[in-house]
Design an enzyme around this catalytic site. Structure first.
Site, PDB file in Angstrom:
ATOM      1  N   HIS A  39       0.817  -1.224   0.000  1.00 44.46           N
ATOM      2  CA  HIS A  39       0.000   0.000   0.000  1.00 44.46           C
ATOM      3  C   HIS A  39       0.849   1.272   0.000  1.00 44.46           C
ATOM      4  O   HIS A  39       0.303   2.372  -0.169  1.00 44.46           O
ATOM      5  CB  HIS A  39      -0.935   0.021   1.203  1.00 44.46           C
ATOM      6  CG  HIS A  39      -2.006  -1.016   1.165  1.00 44.46           C
ATOM      7  ND1 HIS A  39      -2.825  -1.198   0.075  1.00 44.46           N
ATOM      8  CD2 HIS A  39      -2.390  -1.957   2.078  1.00 44.46           C
ATOM      9  CE1 HIS A  39      -3.673  -2.187   0.317  1.00 44.46           C
ATOM     10  NE2 HIS A  39      -3.420  -2.667   1.518  1.00 44.46           N
ATOM     11  N   ASP A  59      -3.028 -10.280  -2.733  1.00 39.42           N
ATOM     12  CA  ASP A  59      -3.580  -9.887  -1.443  1.00 39.42           C
ATOM     13  C   ASP A  59      -5.062  -9.542  -1.637  1.00 39.42           C
ATOM     14  O   ASP A  59      -5.482  -9.202  -2.747  1.00 39.42           O
ATOM     15  CB  ASP A  59      -2.801  -8.671  -0.938  1.00 39.42           C
ATOM     16  CG  ASP A  59      -3.149  -8.281   0.483  1.00 39.42           C
ATOM     17  OD1 ASP A  59      -2.409  -8.695   1.392  1.00 39.42           O
ATOM     18  OD2 ASP A  59      -4.142  -7.551   0.671  1.00 39.42           O
ATOM     19  N   HIS A  90      -6.509  -6.946  -0.710  1.00 39.07           N
ATOM     20  CA  HIS A  90      -6.625  -5.505  -0.960  1.00 39.07           C
ATOM     21  C   HIS A  90      -5.803  -5.101  -2.172  1.00 39.07           C
ATOM     22  O   HIS A  90      -4.762  -5.697  -2.465  1.00 39.07           O
ATOM     23  CB  HIS A  90      -6.177  -4.716   0.268  1.00 39.07           C
ATOM     24  CG  HIS A  90      -6.865  -5.131   1.526  1.00 39.07           C
ATOM     25  ND1 HIS A  90      -6.349  -6.104   2.372  1.00 39.07           N
ATOM     26  CD2 HIS A  90      -8.046  -4.738   2.070  1.00 39.07           C
ATOM     27  CE1 HIS A  90      -7.172  -6.278   3.386  1.00 39.07           C
ATOM     28  NE2 HIS A  90      -8.211  -5.469   3.226  1.00 39.07           N
ATOM     29  N   ASP A 115      -4.945 -12.926   3.168  1.00 34.65           N
ATOM     30  CA  ASP A 115      -6.195 -12.377   3.681  1.00 34.65           C
ATOM     31  C   ASP A 115      -7.415 -12.656   2.800  1.00 34.65           C
ATOM     32  O   ASP A 115      -8.534 -12.298   3.209  1.00 34.65           O
ATOM     33  CB  ASP A 115      -6.082 -10.875   3.972  1.00 34.65           C
ATOM     34  CG  ASP A 115      -5.289 -10.110   2.937  1.00 34.65           C
ATOM     35  OD1 ASP A 115      -4.917 -10.718   1.917  1.00 34.65           O
ATOM     36  OD2 ASP A 115      -5.031  -8.913   3.129  1.00 34.65           O
TER      37      ASP A 115
END
Length: 582
Positions: free
Chosen positions: A395, A429, A431, A518
């Protein structure tokens, strides 16, 4: 002792590779002054067009820390016959005992073992005075043959291979065979196919068919015979190194646990690394390698130096155990940032739940070293490496941090590898990998692909939409798969296969996988329902890819199943690689 690394050059036209190739040509001219310039220039054509030459040409260079080439080798691979042919190997003139030549040859053997090939063939000038009119060459010829004997490689005997093509030729070469320690009994039928391939493909205009037929007709022994050991007094030499093909280099951030935010609800905790490590080591496929140190320039090539300096400085100022969270976001007048370092956190952050504390910089900086170590191990011959690190990184954008991420480990490693070839980043991931997207959005040498929850409901909310495809030179080199809120493992796998096809079409020299667990069922940051078996299937698909892969750990926060999911992922990955080889 001189330190050097050996890397395989796949793209001869990159600037850094062109510099190395020019040095290779200089060494080649020194060692082989009789080689014509057109033959030297043909080396690049062979690397560029394997279909034309009916073999892939692989260049390996040994370089010191200043990119000075200490030695090289050119290795042909003929996949239809599954054998390698060593065309050239040479070391820059200097200290004879440098160890460069041996290290290069061991790397070539690893390459051949990776392909489960028959072995390596090569031509060596004779140590028999009857075959060599120039007696001054005998000493050097003996030294070369003795060198290869250390690895069990010896001349094939009982054939007419060492016959001059033309009456005026001198020193017809032996055909030497290294079976890679596998005690291969090569049949006369297979030997004839290999010899024909060598003579026709290496000497397409030099060896007439009549000469080739004469050589083939002289191969009678079944299996073929190798000359007895002449220089090494033992039945068979000990293997010097084992292949690294089936090992995954494991680099663990040994400073990750100093970054421990002991606050209710902060789920990015040190236990994550232990949970993964405990389970994956049950596979007996990982070789732990120490992390190496790298200068800050590799970070500031990706991140804004002003942000890097702020992050380092503010962490150093904070008292142990104290954290600051961004709470003011001065986005209206970016040219006049706040002076107070606690307020300035919001200038460099994208959310309110990624704290800065005294050890955040040290842990994140150590993670960068781990990722770069993994990238460098790919250059040195490992097919797979795993940077098991926290805090995560995907991120973090050029100018900002967030999402528990401070430095974008995968992007830094990718940028490092672009000196040596094209790179793809696959973010799996839950996200969106907004950091990689933003950093490489206008570049075409790094293809960024992300499979994630739709930003309409999933962090980071502002990035990861399907119509974000890159801009400028990077247009068409960013691909997002924003997926629905409830997703099964079967549905996820269908998108992973699509992403893999896109990456195969891009044909990178290296692949970075931003590895998040995740997407798992019950993860506190996700909404999907992938099980251990789903992760195993995902790993199996990635194992089919031929590119060297660096896995960089990102998210995954359900600690009860995190390690099991990681183990299943790598179990599938390794099973796929084994299936492909067999």
């Amino acid at each position: 002792m001189a330190i050097f690394k050996i890397r395989k050059i796949t793209d001869p036209y990159l600037p850094s590779n062109s510099i190395a190739i020019n040095q290779v040509f200089s060494i080649l001219r020194t060692h082989f002054p009789s080689v014509k310039e057109e033959k030297i220039n043909e080396i690049l054509e062979q690397m560029k067009d394997p279909l034309k030459y009916k073999f892939s040409s692989n260049l390996f260079v040994a370089e010191d820390g200043k990119s000075n080439v200490k030695g090289f080798a050119i290795l042909f691979y003929m996949p239809d016959k599954n054998f390698f042919y060593l065309d050239y190997i040479a070391v820059k003139p200097g200290k004879i005992s440098s160890g460069v030549g041996g290290a290069i040859y061991e790397r070539l053997r690893e390459e051949a073992q990776m392909h489960k090939s028959i072995g390596i063939f090569m031509e060596c000038l004779p140590d028999d005075e009857k075959l060599c009119n120039d007696k001054s060459e005998i000493k050097q010829n003996k030294a070369r043959l003795a060198f290869y004997e250390r690895y069990g490689a010896r001349p094939i005997i009982g054939t007419k291979y060492e016959t001059n093509v033309n009456p005026d030729d001198d020193s017809p070469p032996y055909l030497v065979f290294d079976d890679l320690g596998n005690d291969i009994r090569l049949s006369s039928v297979d030997a004839k196919k290999i010899v024909r391939a060598i003579l026709e493909r290496k000497y397409p205009t030099y060896c007439p068919e009549k000469y080739i037929k004469m050589i083939l007709d002289s191969i009678h022994d079944d299996p073929i015979k190798l000359r007895e050991f002449k220089y090494i007094v033992k039945e068979r030499p000990v293997e010097i190194r084992e292949a690294v093909k089936d090992e995954i280099a494991l680099i663990i951030n040994d400073k990750h646990d100093i970054h421990h935010v002991k606050e209710v609800g902060y789920i990015e905790s040190p236990v994550r690394i232990g949970s993964i490590y405990k389970e994956i080591t049950k596979l007996n496929a990982f070789k732990t390698r120490p992390s190496r140190g790298y200068p800050d320039k590799y970070i500031t090539q990706v991140h804004n130096p002003k942000y890097v300096n702020y992050f380092k400085t503010v962490c150093d100022k904070l008292a142990p155990g104290k954290s600051i969270y961004p709470y003011v976001f001065p986005v209206r007048n970016a040219t006049r940032p706040p002076k107070d370092y606690t307020v300035l956190a919001g200038y460099y952050c994208i959310d309110t739940f990624t704290p800065i504390n005294k050890n955040a910089y040290l842990a994140a900086r150590s993670g960068v070293n781990c990722a770069l170590t993994g990238a460098e191990l790919l250059l040195e011959g490992y097919h797979s490496a795993y940077a098991l690190i926290r805090p995560p990184g995907h991120h973090a954008e050029r100018d900002v941090f967030g999402g528990f991420c401070y430095f974008n480990n995968g992007a830094i490693a990718a940028n490092f590898l672009t000196k040596y070839g094209k790179v793809a980043i696959l973010d799996i991931d839950y996200h969106h990998g907004n950091g990689q997207q933003q950093i490489f959005y206008d570049r075409k040498d790094v293809y960024t692909v992300s499979i994630h929850g739709n930003p309409s409901f999933a962090y980071p909310y502002f990035s990861g939409f399907a119509d974000e495809k890159g801009e400028g030179e990077g247009e068409g080199f960013n691909l997002n798969y924003p997926l629905k809120e409830a997703l099964t493992g079967k549905e996820y796998l269908s998108y992973l296969k699509k992403a893999i096809k896109v990456i195969k079409d891009f044909n990178p020299a290296y692949l970075i996988v931003s590895l998040g667990f995740d997407p798992a069922k019950g993860d506190p940051t996700g909404t999907w329902s992938l099980t251990a078996n789903d992760f195993k299937n995902n790993g199996y698909e990635l194992g089919k890819l031929p590119f060297p892969i660096l896995f960089v750990q990102e998210g995954g926060y359900k600690n009860r199943t995190l390690g099991v999911n990681a183990r299943n992922f790598f179990d599938g990955y390794l099973a796929s690689r084994l299936t492909k080889k067999n």
